[in-house]
Write a protein that holds these residues in place. Structure first.
Motif, short mmCIF file in Angstrom:
data_model
loop_
_atom_site.label_atom_id
_atom_site.label_comp_id
_atom_site.label_asym_id
_atom_site.label_seq_id
_atom_site.Cartn_x
_atom_site.Cartn_y
_atom_site.Cartn_z
N VAL A 1 48.46 -48.68 -53.60
CA VAL A 1 47.51 -47.66 -53.19
C VAL A 1 47.64 -47.38 -51.70
O VAL A 1 47.65 -48.29 -50.88
N LEU A 2 47.73 -46.11 -51.36
CA LEU A 2 47.68 -45.68 -49.96
C LEU A 2 46.30 -45.09 -49.71
O LEU A 2 45.92 -44.10 -50.33
N ASP A 3 45.53 -45.72 -48.83
CA ASP A 3 44.23 -45.19 -48.42
C ASP A 3 44.47 -44.37 -47.17
O ASP A 3 44.68 -44.90 -46.08
N ALA A 4 44.45 -43.05 -47.32
CA ALA A 4 44.83 -42.15 -46.22
C ALA A 4 43.70 -41.87 -45.25
O ALA A 4 43.93 -41.23 -44.21
N THR A 5 42.49 -42.30 -45.57
CA THR A 5 41.33 -42.10 -44.69
C THR A 5 40.61 -43.44 -44.57
O THR A 5 39.47 -43.59 -45.00
N LEU A 6 41.24 -44.40 -43.96
CA LEU A 6 40.83 -45.81 -44.06
C LEU A 6 39.42 -46.08 -43.57
O LEU A 6 38.67 -46.81 -44.21
N LEU B 1 48.24 -49.84 -48.39
CA LEU B 1 48.51 -49.36 -47.04
C LEU B 1 47.33 -48.51 -46.61
O LEU B 1 47.00 -47.53 -47.28
N GLY B 2 46.70 -48.88 -45.50
CA GLY B 2 45.59 -48.11 -44.97
C GLY B 2 46.00 -47.36 -43.72
O GLY B 2 46.58 -47.96 -42.80
N GLN C 1 51.77 -45.41 -55.55
CA GLN C 1 51.52 -44.85 -56.88
C GLN C 1 50.23 -44.04 -56.87
O GLN C 1 50.11 -43.04 -57.57
N VAL C 2 49.27 -44.50 -56.08
CA VAL C 2 47.96 -43.85 -55.97
C VAL C 2 47.69 -43.56 -54.50
O VAL C 2 47.90 -44.42 -53.64
N VAL C 3 47.21 -42.35 -54.21
CA VAL C 3 46.70 -42.02 -52.88
C VAL C 3 45.20 -41.85 -52.99
O VAL C 3 44.71 -41.09 -53.84
N TYR C 4 44.47 -42.56 -52.14
CA TYR C 4 43.00 -42.55 -52.15
C TYR C 4 42.49 -41.83 -50.91
O TYR C 4 42.93 -42.11 -49.78
#
Length: 262
Positions: free
Chosen positions: A98-103, A120-121, A175-178
């Motif tokens: 998961v990539l957290d793009a707005t950590l 990844l944050g 796989q997932v962008v949050y």
């Protein structure tokens, strides 16, 4: 609410050597007393924190992964049965990257990491990224939180400008962008905790949040998840594949491929 201009100082009451490193990294002047007004960073025996000179009676905002509200959520949050986990596709045998793009303060990111995700944050405000980095440094070597050091990466940068490049720099293929952009609040919305007003004053409103969705859809291999207030419009006006709706928030899920176990 107008954005409060932060002071260009870091106030240190102890641990001068560590405080000096942070001051140099963030290009701040190291001083021993609070400014007369505005937001500032504080370094004390508990680590790095965000404080407000005009509100000295309110506790500073500090990221802590081993105590307080974060520890309670990790213990009582509902595990893989909670809406956040379901929205991101976690299930038996499936723990997506998961990539957290707005950590932000990393609350949701740490929950997902605790449930087995590699995460990844990305955080664009250097002070907020510093708060998270300092919290990560403080838990290094704690056996109970070894999973955090193993599964969580922090990257300072602006996802609205270069999400794919930031992921590539970290050698991370999500796989997932949050996405959980800061939503404009009003007098009619639920009261924000006093401490969190500091955070909102610092980062402001994510008025460019719509720019995130297109990049996330291009980058994620399986799904994009957007956290929104329950009655807020869809991000960028784009209808999701489905939504998980709670009392205050909802998760809009843009499904691209089915997440399968290894």
């Amino acid at each position: 609410m107008a954005l409060v201009t932060p002071s260009s100082v870091l106030v240190s009451t102890s641990e001068l050597a560590l405080a000096k490193l942070w001051a140099e990294k963030l290009n701040l002047l190291l001083v021993d007393r609070a400014p007369l007004s505005g937001l500032y960073l504080l370094y004390d025996q508990q680590g790095l924190a965000l404080a407000h000179a005009d509100l000295p009676k309110i506790n500073p905002v500090r990221v802590d992964f081993s105590a307080g509200a974060m520890a309670h959520r990790l213990q009582q949050g509902g595990g893989r049965g909670q809406a956040l986990a379901k929205a991101c596709g976690l299930k038996q045998g499936v723990s997506p990257r998961v990539l957290d793009a707005t950590l932000g303060l990393a609350t949701d990111a740490v929950v997902l990491t605790s449930l087995g995700c590699q995460l990844l944050g990305i955080e664009r405000h250097p002070w907020v990224a510093a708060l998270v980095e300092d919290a990560l440094n403080r838990v290094k070597g704690e056996a109970d939180l070894a999973w955090l050091e193993e599964g969580f990466q922090l990257q300072a940068g602006d996802s609205t400008q270069a999400m794919a490049s930031l992921a590539s720099a970290a050698s991370f293929e999500p796989q997932v962008v949050y996405l959980d952009p800061m939503f404009p609040s009003s007098d009619k919305t639920a009261q924000v905790k006093k401490e969190m007003r500091f955070f909102r004053d610092l980062v402001g409103k994510d008025l460019d949040a719509d720019e995130l969705l297109a990049q996330a859809l291009d980058l994620a291999s399986h799904r994009v998840v957007v956290k929104r207030p329950r009655k807020a419009p869809e991000l960028a006006g784009k209808k999701p594949s489905f939504s998980l709706v709670g009392k205050a928030n909802r998760f809009d899920v843009y499904a691209l491929r089915s997440l399968q176990g290894k």
